[in-house]
Structures are given as structure tokens and as C-alpha cells.
Design a protein around this motif. Structure first.
Motif, PDB file in Angstrom:
ATOM      1  N   GLU A  86       0.612  -1.876   0.209  1.00  0.00           N
ATOM      2  CA  GLU A  86      -0.403  -0.180  -0.298  1.00  0.00           C
ATOM      3  C   GLU A  86       0.716   1.386   0.137  1.00  0.00           C
ATOM      4  N   LYS A  89       2.184   1.913  -3.362  1.00  0.00           N
ATOM      5  CA  LYS A  89       1.182   2.228  -4.269  1.00  0.00           C
ATOM      6  C   LYS A  89       0.825   3.819  -4.263  1.00  0.00           C
ATOM      7  N   GLU A  90       1.447   3.511  -2.896  1.00  0.00           N
ATOM      8  CA  GLU A  90       0.846   5.929  -2.557  1.00  0.00           C
ATOM      9  C   GLU A  90       1.995   6.196  -2.952  1.00  0.00           C
TER      10      GLU A  90
END
Length: 266
Positions: A86, A89-90
Motif C-alpha cells: 500500500e 502504491k501511494e
């Protein structure tokens, strides 16, 4: 040119076995076939000694990037990888720029779009995909391929140093073995890919599956990513494949410019 070759040789001299083994273990466990594996299976698949493999597994478990099931004696990917994924991806601006293009071109063409990234010397992996509604190709994000496979492989090979691409082709570890004639034909085809700016694969890697792909350039005019459209061979016959190739090239060029890349042709 000579300086670049020397730099590549220097880079290949350095290796950290424990890090290399850890990455190979994580990659192996990400595959469906090995998603829950015991020590013996992992060590055998990666040609590691059981002692070395066990030590690396112990450390990875301690870091929560893998988990160990005491009852089954099997290892699988761990919960902390979800957090890392996550966060990655950010922080990847590239995906926020590229994915809207993928959604648009899939809706426009009815073909599944893939974003493929080169990893290491010999492999590539799908880091994002948008499935077509009617003919979605069942390949998951994170799936690894040889860098020589498919239209996306051709679009990566075509813009490598020639010695490097020749070496990878000669390794011949893709979806299927290549004869000497096929290797020669592939090398000639890569010249056309460099001229046109896109590559086509029509059922030669996976029967019934066709694809077109174009390279995404960085600011050094080199290629680490490729964007591809994939569908059935019935969807990409003849002139349609050429039309889709030109379309995906236009999209790839726009993405390259938005990411600050330098496209070496027009």
C-alpha cells in the motif's frame, strides 16, 4: 558505449547472497503453486541448502514479511507485505499517471491492458492491469515472465543494449524454447520494433493470445516499463494489430512525456 559496458560489468560484480535469497523466496511464495510451501519445497525450488534457506526464512518471519503455520509446517507471504504494498502504491507517481490511460484504452478497444515492469536482468512483472469486460485475460498482477516473452518483452528487448538483449535471447528461458531460426528472426524483428515504436506478438508465445505493446521511456531514453494491449488472436488480425500498435505507441509516448521521459523517435 564502452563506458556503459564497463559500468554494467561493474554492477554485476556485486552480489549480496542473503538479500538475493530473501527476494527469491518472496517471489516464489507469491506464485500460486508455491503460495504455501514447506522448507524442503522452497530450498529445492530455489537450489538453496536447507540450512541457508531456513536462516533466511527465520529472519523474514521475524520481520513479518512471511508467516509460518506451525500445524502444516508451511510458509506463506506475511501481513506486513500488505502494508509495504500500500505504501509503495501511494508513493509511485507513475501509476497515478498511467492507470487512467489504461482504463481509457481498454474501454476504447475492448482489450485488456497491462503495465509491465522489468525486474532484475531476466524477468518482467505485471504491476497493473485493466480487464476488458467481455474478453478479460486471466493473468494476475505480480505474475512474473521472462523478459523475452510476449509483445511487452519485445518492446523491452528492442531498446536495450544489443549485447544485453542478445544474451537474454540466448538464455532462452521464456514461455517456450526458440530455435536458431526463430532467434535470428526475433533479432531482425527487434530492429523493426525500434523503427515503429511498438511490438506485436500473434500467438507465438501463448496459442490463441495476441498482443501489442510499446515502451515507456524515462529521462535517460531507456526503458523499464511497457504498456500492452492483450486479447484473442481473432481480435488482433492483420491491419487491426497494426492499428492497435500505432494506438498503443501514441499512448506510451504521451505517458513518457508526462513522466519526464525522452522518446528517441517521433
Amino acid at each position: 558505449m564502452e563506458k556503459k559496458k564497463e559500468e554494467k560489468k561493474e554492477k554485476r560484480k556485486y552480489n549480496v547472497p542473503a538479500v538475493d535469497s530473501a527476494f527469491k523466496i518472496l517471489t516464489l511464495l507469491s506464485r500460486k503453486k508455491f503460495s504455501k510451501s514447506n522448507l524442503t519445497e522452497i530450498a529445492k525450488a530455489l537450489s538453496l541448502t536447507p540450512t541457508t534457506c531456513y536462516r533466511v526464512l527465520q529472519k523474514l518471519e521475524e520481520l513479518s514479511v512471511i508467516r509460518y503455520d506451525q500445524s502444516s509446517k508451511r510458509y506463506s507471504l506475511g501481513p506486513y507485505l500488505v502494508v509495504l504494498g500500500e505504501r509503495a502504491k501511494e508513493n509511485i507517481l507513475d501509476l497515478s499517471v498511467i492507470e487512467p490511460y489504461m482504463e481509457e484504452i481498454t474501454e476504447e478497444t475492448g482489450l485488456t491492458s497491462f503495465l509491465v515492469n522489468r525486474i532484475g536482468q531476466k524477468k518482467s512483472t505485471i504491476i497493473s492491469k485493466v480487464e476488458a469486460e467481455q474478453f478479460g485475460i486471466n493473468v494476475s498482477v505480480g505474475r512474473h515472465f521472462s523478459v523475452v516473452d510476449g509483445a511487452y518483452g519485445k518492446s523491452l528487448l528492442a531498446f536495450m543494449d544489443e549485447d544485453e538483449s542478445d544474451e537474454l535471447i540466448r538464455m532462452n528461458d521464456g514461455l517456450r524454447p526458440l530455435s536458431e531460426e526463430e532467434i535470428s528472426n526475433l533479432k531482425e524483428e527487434l530492429k523493426e520494433v525500434r523503427e515503429k515504436g511498438y511490438a506485436i506478438a500473434f500467438g507465438e508465445y501463448i496459442e490463441g493470445i495476441a498482443g501489442v505493446a510499446a515502451p515507456i521511456f524515462n529521462n535517460r531514453e531507456t526503458v523499464e516499463m511497457s504498456i500492452a494491449l492483450v486479447g484473442m488472436t481473432t481480435q488482433l488480425k492483420g491491419e487491426e494489430a497494426v492499428r492497435m500498435g500505432e494506438r498503443i505507441k501514441k499512448v506510451a509516448d504521451e505517458i513518457s512525456y508526462k513522466l519526464g521521459g525522452r522518446v528517441p523517435f517521433t
